[in-house]
Design a protein around this motif. Structure first.
Motif, short mmCIF file in Angstrom:
data_model
loop_
_atom_site.label_atom_id
_atom_site.label_comp_id
_atom_site.label_asym_id
_atom_site.label_seq_id
_atom_site.Cartn_x
_atom_site.Cartn_y
_atom_site.Cartn_z
N HIS A 1 -36.58 -53.44 -58.05
CA HIS A 1 -36.31 -52.57 -59.20
C HIS A 1 -37.53 -51.72 -59.53
O HIS A 1 -38.67 -52.18 -59.43
N ASP A 2 -37.27 -50.47 -59.92
CA ASP A 2 -38.34 -49.56 -60.30
C ASP A 2 -37.93 -48.83 -61.58
O ASP A 2 -36.96 -48.07 -61.58
N ALA A 3 -38.68 -49.06 -62.63
CA ALA A 3 -38.36 -48.44 -63.92
C ALA A 3 -38.47 -46.91 -63.86
O ALA A 3 -37.87 -46.21 -64.69
N PRO B 1 -29.93 -49.37 -46.91
CA PRO B 1 -29.46 -50.36 -47.88
C PRO B 1 -28.49 -49.76 -48.89
O PRO B 1 -28.25 -48.54 -48.90
N THR B 2 -27.92 -50.59 -49.74
CA THR B 2 -27.04 -50.14 -50.82
C THR B 2 -27.77 -49.13 -51.69
O THR B 2 -28.96 -49.29 -51.96
N TYR B 3 -27.05 -48.10 -52.14
CA TYR B 3 -27.67 -47.09 -53.02
C TYR B 3 -28.22 -47.78 -54.27
O TYR B 3 -27.50 -48.51 -54.95
N GLY B 4 -29.50 -47.58 -54.54
CA GLY B 4 -30.14 -48.21 -55.70
C GLY B 4 -30.98 -49.43 -55.34
O GLY B 4 -31.69 -49.97 -56.19
N ARG B 5 -30.90 -49.87 -54.08
CA ARG B 5 -31.67 -51.06 -53.65
C ARG B 5 -33.16 -50.72 -53.48
O ARG B 5 -34.03 -51.53 -53.77
N SER C 1 -32.25 -47.11 -59.86
CA SER C 1 -32.72 -48.32 -59.18
C SER C 1 -32.06 -49.55 -59.80
O SER C 1 -32.00 -49.69 -61.01
N ALA C 2 -31.57 -50.45 -58.95
CA ALA C 2 -30.83 -51.63 -59.43
C ALA C 2 -31.80 -52.75 -59.80
O ALA C 2 -32.71 -53.08 -59.02
N ASP C 3 -31.57 -53.33 -60.96
CA ASP C 3 -32.41 -54.44 -61.42
C ASP C 3 -31.82 -55.76 -60.91
O ASP C 3 -31.20 -56.52 -61.64
N LEU C 4 -32.00 -55.97 -59.60
CA LEU C 4 -31.44 -57.17 -58.95
C LEU C 4 -32.54 -57.87 -58.17
O LEU C 4 -33.43 -57.21 -57.62
#
Length: 495
Positions: free
Chosen positions: A237-239, A197-201, A244-247
């Motif tokens: 999303h993971d704090a 997936p997209t980096y950060g997904r 990590s992307a907040d999507l």
């Protein structure tokens, strides 16, 4: 129902909901298949007790109604994911005996959704490799063979154990990670589907780091629908992960219509490499024709900085690895060398790392340390970072011009024999990543779909590269390609 382990995720999910099968029965079938497949060396830490406990809990949950899609489905977890109380070695001697007291975010999300962990899967040491030959556990072996030849073949790397296990029906699906192609290349070699997936997904928290700006987790499954189901559970999303992307995570499975009419598919001229086998060339042309027949518009595009991708990758990835692997010093956890009388802390570091790290990891740490050193930082690392920006811009320009996805080969060849790529020339091995590293450098989603067999009967895959954060659209294009290719080949059982 016999051969329960041969089911895919969607098929098994529907059977569980209908009451035709239980998670305990599914899990038991997979555990038996695993025990019969030691010749593949795919599962390196088996966890039958955890599996049965989770399967029983999943059956209760399903009876109650409203269970998530992954509930009760038996899967394998790559040894790079930290799993609480279960060895998590990243296939390295330096982490021998390490049992984390915590769970990686991705494996926790799968567990929370009711997925059943069967055990930990083989891989290249610290995910550094393209053939699963750098593992402290020994080579993972592909379930495929060339015709009647009994040469052992690579299942690809670094997620080789995951690829072999899914292709051999030891589990219904598996987690992988992809830093330069480590989900897509093995998926192509063994005839399964793998998406990065997209980096950060997907969160990277609790996944042993190789190159932090490139690493991304993803599913390895028997088909595109299964990839959509598992990916949805792994994302979010993971704090605990600052990248990590907040999507919102869409319902990827619901987006699989197979309708790609009017979609623009780009064919990059720079991916036509010198000496590319005719079979790969033909597969690529056939793939483009299939998408065209499905209603897509095929357009020629240019990604001019592609030729610099491999050199840039093999500066950036080792640089980040040398930084990340500095923590393995024999002081806090993992392996510590026996010291002689009079040895100090420097000798402890040196001996521990010499014993704990394999040759490929040592090579990359040394390359990384070199390119980050005072005299060479600008000449190598900074220049590679600038090239990376240009590669990313190439993709942005193409997508801005209206292209929806890009079609390329997944690998430059079918799977090769174990030991055929000699250690004497590591660059030969690195060239295996030629079609996949650009996707990591640009942080884009990419998927490998099995699309045909070579003359020796080995699987070949095609890669689709999508717009950032549009995994649903990418999966739908892959679904159309999968339907058109009609790939159903399975390896003959020899193990």
């Amino acid at each position: 129902m016999s051969d329960l382990n041969k089911m895919g995720l969607a098929e098994a999910r529907d059977a569980l909901r209908a009451g035709d099968v239980t998670s305990v029965e599914l899990t038991d079938a997979c555990l038996k298949a695993i025990d019969e497949a030691d010749a593949l060396n795919a599962f390196v830490h088996k966890t039958p007790e955890i599996a049965m406990e989770r399967a029983k809990a999943a059956d209760e949950r399903i009876k109650g109604g409203g269970a998530p899609s992954m509930c009760g489905l038996p899967i394998g977890i790559k040894d790079l994911f930290c799993t609480k109380g279960v060895p998590s070695q990243a296939a390295s001697g330096i982490l021998e005996g390490f049992k984390p007291e915590y769970e990686s975010t991705v494996s926790q999300q799968l567990a929370d959704a009711g997925a059943v962990m069967l055990g930990k899967l083989n891989m290249d040491e610290f995910a550094m490799g393209s053939s699963n030959e750098t593992s402290v556990y020994g080579n993972a072996v592909s379930p495929w063979r060339r015709g009647n030849d009994d040469t052992q073949l690579t299942p690809g790397g670094s997620s080789g154990g995951s690829a072999a296990a899914v292709a051999a029906d030891l589990c219904l699906a598996a987690t992988g990670t992809d830093t330069g192609g480590s989900i897509r290349q093995p998926a192509a070699f063994v005839g399964i589907t793998g998406i990065k997936p997209t980096y950060g997904r997907c969160s990277r928290w609790g996944i042993v780091a190789f190159a932090s700006s490139l690493d991304q987790a993803g599913p390895m499954t028997k088909n595109v629908r299964d990839a959509a189901i598992m990916l949805e559970t792994m994302c979010g999303h993971d704090a605990k992960d600052s990248t990590s992307a907040d999507l919102a995570v869409p319902n990827f499975e619901a987006m699989l219509t197979g309708d790609i009419k009017g979609k623009k598919i780009g064919i990059p001229k720079e991916y036509r490499m010198d000496g590319m086998p005719a079979e790969i060339e033909k597969l690529w042309a056939d793939g483009a024709a299939m998408l065209k027949d499905a209603g897509a518009e095929i357009v020629d595009i240019s990604l001019p900085h592609t030729k610099y991708a491999l050199p840039a990758y093999y500066v950036i990835a080792p640089a980040e690895a040398s930084s990340n692997l500095a923590r393995y010093d024999g002081v806090r956890y993992g392996h510590r060398a026996q010291l002689a009388q009079g040895d100090g802390i420097t000798e402890m570091y040196e001996k521990t790392r010499a014993e704990g790290f394999g040759h490929e990891v040592q090579r990359r740490v040394m390359v990384g340390t070199y390119v980050l050193s005072a005299g060479f930082y600008d000449a190598y690392y900074n220049r590679a970072r600038k090239v990376r920006t240009l590669i990313k811009k190439d993709f942005e320009d193409v997508f801005a011009a209206g292209v929806d996805a890009i079609l390329t080969p997944a690998t430059p060849s079918a799977a090769f024999g174990l030991g055929e790529m000699t250690e004497a020339d590591p660059v030969q091995m690195y060239l295996n990543d030629v079609f996949t590293v650009t996707v990591n450098l640009a942080g884009l989603p990419g998927i490998s779909v099995p699309a045909g067999l070579d003359t020796q009967g080995l699987p070949l895959g095609l890669q689709l590269i999508g717009r950032p954060w549009e995994e649903g659209d990418l999966l739908n294009t892959a679904y159309a390609l999968e339907n058109a290719a009609g790939f159903v080949a399975k390896p003959g059982k020899w193990w």
